[in-house]
Design a protein around this motif. Structure first.
Motif, PDB file in Angstrom:
ATOM      1  N   GLU A   1      -8.289  -1.633  14.469  1.00  0.00           N
ATOM      2  CA  GLU A   1      -8.345  -0.903  15.728  1.00  0.00           C
ATOM      3  C   GLU A   1      -8.266  -1.882  16.898  1.00  0.00           C
ATOM      4  O   GLU A   1      -7.566  -1.646  17.881  1.00  0.00           O
ATOM      5  CB  GLU A   1      -9.649  -0.101  15.785  1.00  0.00           C
ATOM      6  CG  GLU A   1      -9.520   1.118  16.636  1.00  0.00           C
ATOM      7  CD  GLU A   1     -10.860   1.669  17.047  1.00  0.00           C
ATOM      8  OE1 GLU A   1     -11.897   1.304  16.448  1.00  0.00           O
ATOM      9  OE2 GLU A   1     -10.880   2.454  17.999  1.00  0.00           O
TER      10      GLU A   1
ATOM     11  N   ALA B   1     -10.931  -1.825   8.979  1.00  0.00           N
ATOM     12  CA  ALA B   1     -10.449  -0.709   9.793  1.00  0.00           C
ATOM     13  C   ALA B   1     -10.798  -0.931  11.258  1.00  0.00           C
ATOM     14  O   ALA B   1      -9.960  -0.748  12.146  1.00  0.00           O
ATOM     15  CB  ALA B   1     -11.051   0.609   9.295  1.00  0.00           C
TER      16      ALA B   1
ATOM     17  N   LEU C   1      -9.779   6.259  11.231  1.00  0.00           N
ATOM     18  CA  LEU C   1      -9.985   4.914  10.683  1.00  0.00           C
ATOM     19  C   LEU C   1      -9.304   4.781   9.335  1.00  0.00           C
ATOM     20  O   LEU C   1      -8.773   3.727   8.984  1.00  0.00           O
ATOM     21  CB  LEU C   1     -11.489   4.623  10.550  1.00  0.00           C
ATOM     22  CG  LEU C   1     -12.222   4.304  11.851  1.00  0.00           C
ATOM     23  CD1 LEU C   1     -13.716   4.242  11.622  1.00  0.00           C
ATOM     24  CD2 LEU C   1     -11.722   2.995  12.448  1.00  0.00           C
TER      25      LEU C   1
END
Lengths: 248, 248
Positions: free
Chosen positions: B137, B133, B18
DNA sequence: CGTGGAATTGAACGTCGTCAAGGACCGTGG
DNA sequence: CCACGGTCCTTGACGACGTTCAATTCCACG
């Protein structure tokens, strides 16, 4: 830039669509409406708005016209990976990643509103509902992308084309671009071929097969679906992925 | 639930991954680490963690093992639309939509951490970097999905399989699951066929073609890539979509 | 050993792509 | 006004890539 009443009604459409994804507060609507009207732009058909590899620093919201996301291979093979219809946004939050992984092209003349990153971030910071609505849009896009994967990977040519027509129809309906059982289809068969992973020749034959079976009429850039349920059956269409309506 | 040191190192891996997407603050890391260790779960191979149509109210972060997202047609045809590797999360923010549009299955035994929606929301509210983060993703996942579309729609069987191997290899590398030029490949050829949109028989022949040309060795569930650059060439692979490394 | 899942092979078939040509339509310019 | 070129749609013929069906081998496991 002139603000016509038609521009205003297009902006209304955007807000209504986002509101379906997440209920928007009155202030959220007002500030978004203002930002949209301020950033109005026009583009002709067949232009690349953004290309693969470009950095992004703004969000574009489509008010009218059709666009597509596509990727190309070195040797020219092209795959349209999604369409973008009025009321949808091009790349909200795309600026969180360094560069575009795909290109976006207009397929018809387009009216859109461009919101700079800083502006967009302050808008969504001030109105949580707005931020969530845009994120929902990204998530729905994700779901559509997955449906396209099974379309390309596991459906036959006939099913693919039928499925694409169903999806286009269902996505145009909530933004008022469907008239009874027909809608515009302002793209070439080449484009449809690139969206379904078929050759133009075979796409053409497949369209004719759908015509011959009486399911659709496609002429003069108008698609008429004679029997939507039957078309969905031949497409193995299951509409849940579009998430067009909120859980109540 | 026991906290082994191996569990802790797996959690480290998640955080490191992350952190590549967005630099995390120290507090963000600490609170995430805590939440992950608190929600550890195990699952066997071949289980459905979530099915299409299910409502979602938690986020699962994979610590070890392989999973896949897939969709099925009524008649049993199945398409794997993506893999999920250690360090990745299953469905962050999926709870923003009413129900899952696809299913998630384990392909190997899996260790994962389950974070309830409320917990996840408070985590990301407190740490902006963490929220970003996770959103990154999701965006990268979107990009991967698009690449799969062109893979399924426009690449030949040989290119598809080569491309899949390249992608798996490149996605496993940053999480330390690649050893020099080889990695585990703990899935059946049936699974690879469902991921590439091919029949098992033809997938098998395609793998053998790759073997015959000396590009790869695939035996005993170990994939060895003899010449990654050559494999990328035959796959028409362009890695940018994975966004594995941040713009500095 | 025997069983069952997975990998592999062969043969026949079919869907779809390629190549090539013709036709409809439209805007442009002679 | 009509010839011209361009783009898009359409059709035919042929071949290739990939599927299907079926049988065999391989291997882990009881």
């Amino acid at each position: 830039m002139s603000l016509s009443t038609s521009d205003r009604s297009l902006v209304e459409l955007v807000i209504r669509r986002l509101n379906v994804l997440r209920p928007l507060s009155t202030e959220a609507r007002a500030s978004l409406e203002y930002a949209l009207l301020e950033g109005l732009e026009h583009a002709g058909a067949g232009e690349d708005l953004i290309s693969e590899g470009d950095p992004v620093d703004s969000v574009r919201v489509v008010l009218s016209g059709w666009l597509c996301r596509y990727k190309s291979l070195e040797d020219g093979r092209r795959q349209i990976v999604n369409f973008i219809f009025p009321g949808e946004s091009c790349d909200s939050h795309a600026f969180l990643l360094p560069v575009m992984d795909h290109s976006i092209a207009t397929m018809t003349p387009v009216v859109y509103a461009e919101i700079k990153r800083a502006r967009f971030e302050s808008l969504t910071r001030d109105a949580r509902s707005l931020a969530e609505a845009f994120w929902c849009e990204t998530l729905v896009n994700n779901a559509i992308q997955r449906e396209w994967a099974i379309n390309l990977g596991r459906r036959t040519a006939l099913e693919r084309v039928a499925h694409l027509f169903c999806e286009i129809f269902e996505r145009l309906r909530p933004v008022g671009m469907v008239d009874a059982n027909s809608c515009v289809m302002p793209v070439t068969q080449m484009d449809l071929a690139d969206a379904t992973g078929l050759s133009v020749v075979h796409l053409n034959r497949t369209v004719q097969e759908l015509r011959a079976s009486g399911l659709i009429v496609l002429r003069d850039r108008i698609l008429t679906i004679n029997d939507l349920d039957a078309l969905k059956d031949t497409a193995l269409y299951s509409p849940s992925y579009l998430q067009l309506y909120r859980r109540s």
